[in-house]
Write an enzyme that holds these catalytic residues in place. Structure first.
Site, short mmCIF file in Angstrom:
data_model
loop_
_atom_site.label_atom_id
_atom_site.label_comp_id
_atom_site.label_asym_id
_atom_site.label_seq_id
_atom_site.Cartn_x
_atom_site.Cartn_y
_atom_site.Cartn_z
N HIS A 157 -1.85 2.02 24.17
CA HIS A 157 -0.51 1.47 23.99
C HIS A 157 -0.02 0.72 25.22
CE1 HIS A 157 0.99 5.42 25.73
NE2 HIS A 157 1.90 4.61 26.26
N SER B 5 2.23 7.10 31.30
CA SER B 5 1.25 6.67 30.30
C SER B 5 0.08 6.00 31.02
CB SER B 5 1.88 5.68 29.32
OG SER B 5 2.81 6.33 28.50
N ASP C 273 -6.05 7.36 22.63
CA ASP C 273 -5.14 6.37 23.20
C ASP C 273 -5.66 5.85 24.54
OD1 ASP C 273 -3.00 4.82 23.89
OD2 ASP C 273 -1.48 6.34 23.54
#
Length: 700
Positions: free
Chosen positions: A83, A627, A219
């Protein structure tokens, strides 16, 4: 030595309650180092941060200013979240080459894809410059005076900083303005896409699974840093070469078990751990619910169009993910804050603080802090909610209104002269080109009709049929000419005439009123932070996240979200297959992955139980910006990739609880499996250093 062992024992007994915190890596010696050791770490503070020798900090980069990435090979190969690289993946995708749907893997350096405006930034060193920045300040100054002097002092520090010509420097505030650090950095601007799994792996579970556990999302995406011939930062050039890092992370094949030590190293974006109870209550009851409602309405429209049309699906993939992310986050944040009784806990702490002020004779110095904050938050509530709603509608969720806001800025620039107008118009044109690349007027009108009633009763959807700003060609006609001509044409546009009164209200009252009150709040918040540390010195204080490099440590740990429900800390590929729904955009599983599962062809990446691990959770204190952060084992080897938090645990931005808060990480063995067995990109595996720290420890 005896004292040190007693200290370690004490910390071990306290550690469940003490986990949490985002610590400055240059200040780990002492309490943090001992605490990490009690959790199982074998690392020294110097292993983590060292200016004169290579250390873990040299393998961690700020990815495009909003995420984290880590170097995992001597050739500048970096790993971050799917992402985090989504915008770049989407930019390279088309109906002919749909990398979102099919994935992408460069089998050689020549196949790697350049990216416009993508950069990574290393931290070279961190210096405490508090004394220089606060020189001449005092408690009698107004918020404006204080800001002006600290800004002036900071400029002097930056002017005199010792660094190389290609390096950058910036100063950041910590502990609500009570401490300041200087960061010397190196920014690399040639960063190329190397590999990405398809959405069906990298975004598996999509919105349904976002912010929740159990999770089965791969991810991750891969990029490579390029440098000039001297290994220094450079803009993209065909003759640039892969960057040679000072340090890169070895990759562990041994996996994790419950209670293993974990350390997450990265650039957490923003937290507010020291807000007073009145502020938290305002967030829970007023701010979050209104913003949630706006995004929910926007998403309903966008999701409907994406399901019906593949072209729109590609156009809106990145935008939909961005909008959905914080919509769901705010819902979970409220759930966690309510479940943990955060407001009541803060009220009790504030009562203790007030009592200690009397006991220590500090009422005159700090006694007005909490009453002032109560009063200021009462004053700011209405404007805070309305300003937040304006930002959601005019800047984040509706692109026509976003365009109108930018055009208004251009008109304001025109009042300063032709040169200022030309500069502003150039900025607007660049933004319009970017917006119209992935713009659909029908979708945007649907969003407008859904969200504008949540801000005003004056909703006029006919503006979409009577504006020049639903496509680039007609927009450019309006923007052609000198300042006077353009502004005249602009003010005849129906969409601009509609939006302008709202935008003027924002500039004339909403924003200035908010900023004035917020400046006063910040002044008292700074004093409150200082008072807390003086009045309650035995408490643990870490600085709020501010997009600077931090270390957070904890353990692999399951959790109990509700009565009689316990979640194990590790998920497996079996769970992917259990969730598999053929044809469902959230839970589709690629045929190749199904084949590998059927034959149990996991290579060297299976767990000791024969299953293929996918994700795991831990007690590391993370937030947005973490992230893509590396999850490291006790020896500093890569064991996973941080990408999310459990739903109720999103409250950790405001209040951390080791009982509720868990961060979610992709197991690095799943990443290696996808690269190797699924994609066949063994060239990338060969670059890495694969290790077996647990096996080596057992042999010793």
């Amino acid at each position: 030595m005896k004292y040190f062992k007693i200290l370690l024992l004490f910390i071990t007994l306290q550690v469940t309650a003490q986990q949490g915190g985002m610590w400055i890596p240059s200040l780990l010696e002492g309490m943090n180092e001992a605490e990490m050791e009690s959790l199982g770490s074998k690392l020294t503070a110097q292993d983590i941060y060292d200016v004169n020798n290579s250390s873990l900090k040299d393998a961690v980069v700020h990815f495009n200013g909003g995420c984290t990435a880590e170097v995992i090979s001597p050739k500048g190969l970096i790993l971050t979240n799917h992402h985090c690289g989504y915008g770049q993946i989407q930019a390279h995708s088309s109906l002919e080459n749909d990398y979102l749907k099919n994935g992408f893997w460069a089998m050689s350096l020549e196949e790697e894809l350049p990216n416009n405006d993508l950069y990574v930034e290393f931290i070279v060193r961190i210096d405490d410059v508090t004394e220089q920045v606060l020189e001449g300040t005092n408690g009698e100054m107004s918020a404006k005076e204080l800001q002006s002097l600290t800004d002036s002092n900071s400029s002097k520090v930056l002017k005199d900083v010792k660094k190389e010509d290609w390096q950058r420097a910036k100063i950041k505030s910590f502990y609500k303005g009570n401490q300041y650090f200087l960061f010397v950095t190196e920014r690399f601007e040639d960063v190329r896409l190397v590999g990405t799994p398809p959405n069906s792996i990298g975004k598996f579970g999509s919105d349904t699974d976002n912010w929740v556990w159990p999770r089965h999302t791969g991810d991750f995406s891969m990029f490579r840093i390029y440098a000039d011939q001297n290994n220094r930062p450079a803009k993209y050039a065909a003759d640039n070469v892969p960057y040679t890092p000072k340090h890169y992370l070895p990759v562990s094949l041994d996996g994790v078990s419950e209670d293993d030590f974990t350390m997450v190293f990265g650039f957490p974006g923003r937290t507010n751990e020291y807000l007073p109870a009145v502020a938290v209550e305002q967030i829970v009851k007023k701010v979050n619910p209104s913003n949630i409602a706006i995004r929910e309405a926007a998403l309903k429209v966008i999701d409907g169009y994406m399901k019906q049309n593949d072209e729109i699906r590609i156009q809106y993939a990145s935008k939909q993910a961005r909008i959905a992310n914080y919509w769901k986050k705010w819902i979970g944040e409220n759930l966690g804050l309510e479940k943990s009784n955060a407001v009541a806990i803060k009220r009790n702490m504030e009562a203790e603080f007030t009592s200690l002020l009397k006991e220590k004779g500090l009422v005159e110095q700090y006694g007005n802090v909490l009453p002032q904050l109560e009063q200021l938050y009462a004053q700011i509530e209405a404007v805070n909610v309305k300003r937040g709603n304006f930002n959601e509608i005019f800047k984040r969720n509706n692109e026509l209104m976003d365009i109108m806001f930018r055009l208004d800025q251009m008109e304001r620039a025109a009042a300063k002269g032709e040169e200022a107008f030309d500069r502003s118009r150039d900025i607007v044109v660049d933004k319009l080109i970017s917006i119209y690349k992935d713009f659909n007027a029908d979708v945007d009108q649907g969003v407008f009709e859904a969200i504008m009633p949540l801000y005003t009763q004056n909703v006029d959807a006919t503006i979409y049929k009577n504006t020049s700003f639903t496509d680039l060609k007609s927009a450019m006609k309006v923007l052609d000419g000198d300042a006077k001509e353009v502004i005249k044409k602009l003010n005849k546009d129906k969409a601009y005439k509609y939006a302008k009164p709202f935008i003027e209200e924002y500039h004339s009252s909403l924003d200035p009123d908010y900023n004035a009150l917020n400046a006063e709040i910040n002044k008292y918040q700074k004093l409150y932070m200082k008072a807390l540390m003086e009045v309650m010195p035995d408490e643990r204080y870490f600085p709020d996240a501010n997009s600077t490099l931090r270390v957070t440590y904890g353990k692999v740990k399951g959790y109990e979200p509700k009565d009689a429900v316990y979640y194990d800390p590790i998920t497996y590929l079996d769970g992917v297959m259990e969730k598999y729904v053929p044809g469902d955009y959230e839970f589709e599983v690629p045929e190749r992955l199904r084949e590998l599962y059927a034959t149990k062809d996991y290579g060297n990446y299976a767990d000791t139980n024969g299953k293929l691990p996918v994700c795991f959770i831990g007690t590391n204190h993370t937030t947005g910006g973490n992230s893509g952060s590396p999850a490291l084992d006790a020896h500093g080897n890569l064991i996973g990739l941080n990408f999310d938090r459990v739903w109720e645990g999103t409250m950790s931005d405001i209040y951390y609880s080791p009982e509720i808060c868990r961060n979610i990480m992709v197991d690095v063995r799943y990443i290696l499996f996808v690269i190797d067995k699924y994609a066949g990109a063994s060239n990338l595996i060969e670059e890495m250093t694969l290790v077996h720290p647990k096996q080596e420890q057992n042999l010793n």
